[in-house]
Motif scaffolding. Structure first.
Motif, PDB file in Angstrom:
ATOM      1  N   MET A  36       0.846  -1.201   0.000  1.00  0.00           N
ATOM      2  CA  MET A  36       0.000   0.000   0.000  1.00  0.00           C
ATOM      3  C   MET A  36       0.888   1.261   0.000  1.00  0.00           C
ATOM      4  O   MET A  36       1.870   1.334   0.723  1.00  0.00           O
ATOM      5  CB  MET A  36      -0.880   0.012   1.248  1.00  0.00           C
ATOM      6  N   LYS A  37       0.581   2.238  -0.807  1.00  0.00           N
ATOM      7  CA  LYS A  37       1.400   3.455  -0.862  1.00  0.00           C
ATOM      8  C   LYS A  37       0.683   4.621  -0.200  1.00  0.00           C
ATOM      9  O   LYS A  37      -0.508   4.804  -0.317  1.00  0.00           O
ATOM     10  CB  LYS A  37       1.726   3.811  -2.319  1.00  0.00           C
ATOM     11  N   ASN A  38       1.483   5.382   0.501  1.00  0.00           N
ATOM     12  CA  ASN A  38       0.924   6.493   1.243  1.00  0.00           C
ATOM     13  C   ASN A  38       1.014   7.762   0.393  1.00  0.00           C
ATOM     14  O   ASN A  38       1.913   8.558   0.551  1.00  0.00           O
ATOM     15  CB  ASN A  38       1.729   6.642   2.543  1.00  0.00           C
ATOM     16  N   SER A  39       0.070   7.923  -0.526  1.00  0.00           N
ATOM     17  CA  SER A  39       0.199   9.007  -1.489  1.00  0.00           C
ATOM     18  C   SER A  39      -0.562  10.262  -1.067  1.00  0.00           C
ATOM     19  O   SER A  39      -0.497  11.280  -1.712  1.00  0.00           O
ATOM     20  CB  SER A  39      -0.307   8.521  -2.846  1.00  0.00           C
ATOM     21  N   GLU A  40      -1.271  10.155   0.070  1.00  0.00           N
ATOM     22  CA  GLU A  40      -2.035  11.311   0.528  1.00  0.00           C
ATOM     23  C   GLU A  40      -1.123  12.466   0.906  1.00  0.00           C
ATOM     24  O   GLU A  40       0.047  12.277   1.160  1.00  0.00           O
ATOM     25  CB  GLU A  40      -2.783  10.929   1.806  1.00  0.00           C
ATOM     26  N   GLN A  41      -1.719  13.643   1.026  1.00  0.00           N
ATOM     27  CA  GLN A  41      -0.920  14.810   1.379  1.00  0.00           C
ATOM     28  C   GLN A  41      -0.774  14.988   2.890  1.00  0.00           C
ATOM     29  O   GLN A  41       0.010  15.797   3.347  1.00  0.00           O
ATOM     30  CB  GLN A  41      -1.508  16.070   0.738  1.00  0.00           C
ATOM     31  N   ARG A  42      -1.537  14.217   3.668  1.00  0.00           N
ATOM     32  CA  ARG A  42      -1.441  14.364   5.118  1.00  0.00           C
ATOM     33  C   ARG A  42      -0.429  13.362   5.674  1.00  0.00           C
ATOM     34  O   ARG A  42      -0.296  12.256   5.168  1.00  0.00           O
ATOM     35  CB  ARG A  42      -2.817  14.161   5.767  1.00  0.00           C
ATOM     36  N   ILE A  43       0.255  13.786   6.725  1.00  0.00           N
ATOM     37  CA  ILE A  43       1.256  12.907   7.342  1.00  0.00           C
ATOM     38  C   ILE A  43       0.571  11.980   8.329  1.00  0.00           C
ATOM     39  O   ILE A  43      -0.328  12.405   9.068  1.00  0.00           O
ATOM     40  CB  ILE A  43       2.320  13.772   8.039  1.00  0.00           C
ATOM     41  N   LYS A  44       0.974  10.708   8.320  1.00  0.00           N
ATOM     42  CA  LYS A  44       0.414   9.758   9.283  1.00  0.00           C
ATOM     43  C   LYS A  44       1.506   9.296  10.221  1.00  0.00           C
ATOM     44  O   LYS A  44       2.571   8.871   9.783  1.00  0.00           O
ATOM     45  CB  LYS A  44      -0.153   8.540   8.549  1.00  0.00           C
ATOM     46  N   ILE A  45       1.191   9.351  11.519  1.00  0.00           N
ATOM     47  CA  ILE A  45       2.138   8.866  12.522  1.00  0.00           C
ATOM     48  C   ILE A  45       1.507   7.673  13.234  1.00  0.00           C
ATOM     49  O   ILE A  45       0.375   7.761  13.712  1.00  0.00           O
ATOM     50  CB  ILE A  45       2.464   9.946  13.578  1.00  0.00           C
ATOM     51  N   ALA A  46       2.235   6.558  13.304  1.00  0.00           N
ATOM     52  CA  ALA A  46       1.738   5.384  14.021  1.00  0.00           C
ATOM     53  C   ALA A  46       2.172   5.467  15.490  1.00  0.00           C
ATOM     54  O   ALA A  46       3.341   5.703  15.790  1.00  0.00           O
ATOM     55  CB  ALA A  46       2.295   4.119  13.381  1.00  0.00           C
ATOM     56  N   LEU A  47       1.190   5.293  16.389  1.00  0.00           N
ATOM     57  CA  LEU A  47       1.472   5.313  17.837  1.00  0.00           C
ATOM     58  C   LEU A  47       0.876   4.060  18.466  1.00  0.00           C
ATOM     59  O   LEU A  47      -0.053   3.470  17.919  1.00  0.00           O
ATOM     60  CB  LEU A  47       0.773   6.486  18.533  1.00  0.00           C
ATOM     61  N   GLN A  48       1.386   3.698  19.657  1.00  0.00           N
ATOM     62  CA  GLN A  48       0.797   2.558  20.367  1.00  0.00           C
ATOM     63  C   GLN A  48      -0.616   2.935  20.830  1.00  0.00           C
ATOM     64  O   GLN A  48      -0.831   3.997  21.411  1.00  0.00           O
ATOM     65  CB  GLN A  48       1.670   2.173  21.567  1.00  0.00           C
ATOM     66  N   LYS A  49      -1.567   2.041  20.593  1.00  0.00           N
ATOM     67  CA  LYS A  49      -2.977   2.326  20.894  1.00  0.00           C
ATOM     68  C   LYS A  49      -3.215   2.413  22.396  1.00  0.00           C
ATOM     69  O   LYS A  49      -3.827   3.352  22.905  1.00  0.00           O
ATOM     70  CB  LYS A  49      -3.854   1.229  20.298  1.00  0.00           C
ATOM     71  N   SER A  50      -2.789   1.368  23.118  1.00  0.00           N
ATOM     72  CA  SER A  50      -2.936   1.449  24.560  1.00  0.00           C
ATOM     73  C   SER A  50      -1.854   0.601  25.203  1.00  0.00           C
ATOM     74  O   SER A  50      -1.748  -0.591  24.951  1.00  0.00           O
ATOM     75  CB  SER A  50      -4.332   1.018  24.983  1.00  0.00           C
ATOM     76  N   GLY A  51      -1.022   1.275  25.977  1.00  0.00           N
ATOM     77  CA  GLY A  51       0.109   0.601  26.596  1.00  0.00           C
ATOM     78  C   GLY A  51       1.038   1.609  27.231  1.00  0.00           C
ATOM     79  O   GLY A  51       0.675   2.773  27.396  1.00  0.00           O
ATOM     80  N   ARG A  52       2.216   1.160  27.536  1.00  0.00           N
ATOM     81  CA  ARG A  52       3.159   1.992  28.274  1.00  0.00           C
ATOM     82  C   ARG A  52       3.619   3.236  27.521  1.00  0.00           C
ATOM     83  O   ARG A  52       4.086   4.194  28.144  1.00  0.00           O
ATOM     84  CB  ARG A  52       4.421   1.192  28.581  1.00  0.00           C
ATOM     85  N   LEU A  53       3.559   3.199  26.176  1.00  0.00           N
ATOM     86  CA  LEU A  53       4.103   4.326  25.403  1.00  0.00           C
ATOM     87  C   LEU A  53       3.039   5.352  25.037  1.00  0.00           C
ATOM     88  O   LEU A  53       3.360   6.453  24.605  1.00  0.00           O
ATOM     89  CB  LEU A  53       4.762   3.814  24.114  1.00  0.00           C
ATOM     90  N   THR A  54       1.753   4.980  25.202  1.00  0.00           N
ATOM     91  CA  THR A  54       0.667   5.794  24.647  1.00  0.00           C
ATOM     92  C   THR A  54       0.612   7.213  25.219  1.00  0.00           C
ATOM     93  O   THR A  54       0.659   8.188  24.470  1.00  0.00           O
ATOM     94  CB  THR A  54      -0.687   5.082  24.878  1.00  0.00           C
ATOM     95  N   ASP A  55       0.525   7.336  26.536  1.00  0.00           N
ATOM     96  CA  ASP A  55       0.353   8.667  27.135  1.00  0.00           C
ATOM     97  C   ASP A  55       1.541   9.580  26.824  1.00  0.00           C
ATOM     98  O   ASP A  55       1.365  10.744  26.477  1.00  0.00           O
ATOM     99  CB  ASP A  55       0.175   8.561  28.655  1.00  0.00           C
TER     100      ASP A  55
END
Ligand code: ATP
Ligand code: ZN
Length: 300
Positions: free
Chosen positions: A1-20
């Motif tokens: 899948m290619k990320n051709s959109e103009q908006r930036i996407k950042i992946a984060l942990q949904k729920s866990g030690r890193l989320t907050d």
């Protein structure tokens, strides 16, 4: 899948030690978000930057496949994914940009209290339970040790009690989970903390500009965390000593005082915390009227 959109996407942990911590860091960079009903997506209200909330293990893959441009994840997960891909002859298409100073832990070998361990050679011919097969495999190979890796997707610490392994290799921060399971840490394999990773896929100029802006703000947020602004009066003759005592400051501003008396005002940004002891040493060097203020934002 290619990320051709103009908006930036950042992946984060949904729920866990890193989320907050991850969300807090991005909010401190000035980003405002609206969360979708299913809570898997956050739309950036004031910048073209959106968040995708996923399991931390999926983050390096999403960034490598260019579904997300950036990701915030533990270095332990990043390295495990990179080594696992390499073992399949695939290059990981992401790079760590910088460390984020949270989520500190280490990947370590632990042994049951009654199992002897001298050095890495003690693992020879033994069974080691872990969720980090690739990282452990790489460690064993580098140390020329042959041992059996027993994969556990979670609750690794119960493997020895179940008779499934002689040792475990797992993440440790305080060591209390190990102690509760009659295990002791015997060897650190890798240190870890949260990092931001970026895809190797080429971004459009507009997107790259937003990424640069975000990374610059992140850097600023990390720098001010410990920074203090300090103001004091000092004898001109003691300036060299005063500058030496100011922790982590480069070029303090020196301002003449009205009526002079050989005294000046010194203003400086200290890149480290300023403790009482430092103030006492400054006082002993002739400083007075000292004020220490927190720094809210910094842009180099
Ligand atoms: P997910 O559901 O996203 O897969 P998880 O159970 O794999 O969650 P967490 O336990 O929330 O993940 O840990 C996420 C990250 O936090 C770890 O990969 C690691 O980088 C970091 N971390 C810091 N201290 C610890 C610790 N004591 N134990 C485990 N992870 C820690
Ligand atoms: Zn996980």
């Amino acid at each position: 899948m290619k990320n051709s959109e103009q908006r930036i996407k950042i992946a984060l942990q949904k729920s866990g030690r890193l989320t907050d911590h991850s969300l807090d860091l991005l909010e401190r960079c000035g980003l405002k978000f609206t969360q979708s009903k299913d809570q898997l997506f956050c739309y950036g209200e004031n910048m073209p930057i959106d968040l995708l909330l996923v399991r931390d293990d999926d983050i390096p893959g999403l960034v490598s496949d260019d579904v997300c441009d950036l990701g915030i994840v533990g270095l332990n997960v990043v390295n495990e994914k990179r080594l696992a891909l390499e073992a399949d002859g695939i290059d990981a298409l992401f790079d760590p940009v910088f460390e984020l100073d949270f989520g500190h832990c280490r990947l370590a070998i632990a042994a049951p209290d009654d199992t002897p361990f001298a050095d890495a050679a003690s693992l020879s011919g033994k069974r080691i339970a872990t969720s980090y097969s690739a990282t452990l495999g790489d460690y064993l190979q580098r140390n020329q040790i042959t041992a059996e890796i027993v994969y556990f997707s979670g609750a690794v610490e119960i493997a020895p009690r179940l008779g499934r392994a002689d040792f475990i290799c797992d993440l440790v921060s305080t060591g209390s989970t190990l102690a509760a399971n009659q295990l002791r840490e015997v060897q650190t394999i890798a240190e870890s903390e949260a990092v931001i990773i970026q895809t190797r896929a080429e971004l459009t100029d507009a997107k790259q500009q937003w990424v640069n802006k975000l990374l610059q703000r992140l850097d600023g947020v990390l720098q001010v965390r410990e920074s203090k602004y300090i103001m004091l009066h000092a004898p001109r003759a003691a300036l060299a000593e005063i500058k030496r005592l100011l922790p982590g400051s480069e070029a303090p501003t020196v301002i003449p005082l009205d009526g002079d008396n050989g005294r000046v005002a010194v203003h400086a940004v200290c890149r480290e915390n300023v403790f009482w002891e430092t103030l006492e040493n400054l006082k002993a060097a002739g400083a007075s009227a000292m004020l220490v203020l927190p720094v809210e934002k910094m842009l180099a």
